[in-house]
Write a protein that holds these residues in place. Structure first.
Motif, PDB file in Angstrom:
ATOM      1  N   TYR A  29       0.620  -1.371  -0.708  1.00  0.00           N
ATOM      2  CA  TYR A  29       0.133  -0.020  -0.163  1.00  0.00           C
ATOM      3  C   TYR A  29       0.803   1.346  -0.265  1.00  0.00           C
ATOM      4  CZ  TYR A  29      -3.440  -3.859   2.104  1.00  0.00           C
ATOM      5  OH  TYR A  29      -3.973  -4.811   2.160  1.00  0.00           O
TER       6      TYR A  29
ATOM      7  N   SER B  43      -2.960  -0.056   5.123  1.00  0.00           N
ATOM      8  CA  SER B  43      -4.771  -0.276   3.670  1.00  0.00           C
ATOM      9  C   SER B  43      -5.645   0.423   4.303  1.00  0.00           C
ATOM     10  CB  SER B  43      -4.973  -1.928   3.872  1.00  0.00           C
ATOM     11  OG  SER B  43      -5.562  -2.220   5.591  1.00  0.00           O
ATOM     12  N   GLN B  44      -6.240   0.845   5.415  1.00  0.00           N
ATOM     13  CA  GLN B  44      -7.153   1.576   5.322  1.00  0.00           C
ATOM     14  C   GLN B  44      -6.048   3.353   5.219  1.00  0.00           C
ATOM     15  OE1 GLN B  44      -9.030   0.070   8.655  1.00  0.00           O
ATOM     16  NE2 GLN B  44     -10.092  -1.278   7.818  1.00  0.00           N
TER      17      GLN B  44
ATOM     18  N   GLU C 118      -3.283   5.088   7.094  1.00  0.00           N
ATOM     19  CA  GLU C 118      -2.688   4.431   8.643  1.00  0.00           C
ATOM     20  C   GLU C 118      -1.350   4.592   8.031  1.00  0.00           C
ATOM     21  OE1 GLU C 118      -3.529   3.307  11.916  1.00  0.00           O
ATOM     22  OE2 GLU C 118      -5.960   3.725  11.638  1.00  0.00           O
TER      23      GLU C 118
ATOM     24  N   ILE D 256      -3.605  -3.947   8.179  1.00  0.00           N
ATOM     25  CA  ILE D 256      -5.197  -4.166   8.125  1.00  0.00           C
ATOM     26  C   ILE D 256      -4.948  -1.854   8.028  1.00  0.00           C
ATOM     27  CG2 ILE D 256      -7.859  -3.403   8.704  1.00  0.00           C
ATOM     28  CD1 ILE D 256      -6.862  -6.368   9.040  1.00  0.00           C
TER      29      ILE D 256
END
Length: 226
Positions: free
Chosen positions: A44, A120-121, A123, A117
């Motif tokens: 990411y 991927s959002q 952060e 996770i």
């Protein structure tokens, strides 16, 4: 240095102190390859600004601490001595070392999942260091093997049974992890260490989900005719 400690506990204590000293002497940037980083840098983060995750980090992170926070190291090593020594005396060197490393690895795996996770959002990638995952695994094992042993909290100084302490710590870590009230602390890594330790103990005992205990034989004893 408490030289009367059992051998593996002493080796783990020295390894953590050496890791801390290397971070302080060499600089934290040179030790980044041994810290635990999420998968976000390759999946990411196209810029590649975050360090890469490497498989060995799932163990090496557990022997490093924040060089600016010696209290993190001190409390972890105090817990390692308090709970690790009696467990090593009970289990022996090989089983104790296996248990500790499984807890460190399991804690790292849980933190890797949570951190990846989060990245991927959107952060930023962040590192994870510290022996807390292994220490929380030791705490759980101590509570399972010596549930009625009285232990004393440091803050506040309240005596309680080891089983009660484990339950309170577990609930406390879960609540902080879910609410995010204490950012910057790997609460799910702590829980991961406890989870993998619990699973390993149940595996050794042949308990579900790894096996079933045979039901007790309730038949009357055979009568001996002389």
């Amino acid at each position: 240095m408490p030289f009367n400690l059992p051998r593996i506990t002493k080796i783990l204590l020295i390894a953590n102190i050496v890791g801390f000293a290397l971070q302080w002497l060499l600089g934290d940037a040179r030790m980044q390859v041994f810290e635990l980083w999420p998968l976000g840098d390759s999946l990411y983060d196209p810029s590649g600004s975050a360090p890469s995750f490497m498989p060995w980090q799932l163990l090496t992170y557990g022997f490093l601490h924040d060089p600016s926070n010696i209290f993190h190291l001190a409390f972890n090593m105090l817990a390692l001595v308090m709970f690790g020594a009696p467990l090593e005396y009970t289990w022996g060197e090989r089983r104790f070392l296996t248990y500790y490393l499984v807890c460190v690895f399991g804690a790292g795996l849980c933190q890797l999942l949570v951190g990846s996770i989060a990245v991927s959002q959107g952060e930023l990638a962040y590192r994870t260091v510290g022996a807390s995952g292994g220490v929380f695994g030791l705490l759980l094992a101590y509570g399972m093997l010596f549930p009625n042993q009285r232990v004393m909290l440091l803050f506040p100084p309240i005596p309680m049974k080891a089983r009660t302490l484990v339950i309170l710590y577990g609930v406390f870590e879960l609540s902080l992890g879910l609410t995010g009230l204490q950012p910057g602390v790997a609460h799910f890594a702590h829980l991961g260490g406890m989870l993998f330790g619990w699973l390993l103990i149940r595996y050794w005992r042949g308990q579900p989900p790894f096996g079933k205990r045979k039901p007790p034989d309730r038949r009357p004893p055979l009568r001996v005719v002389r």
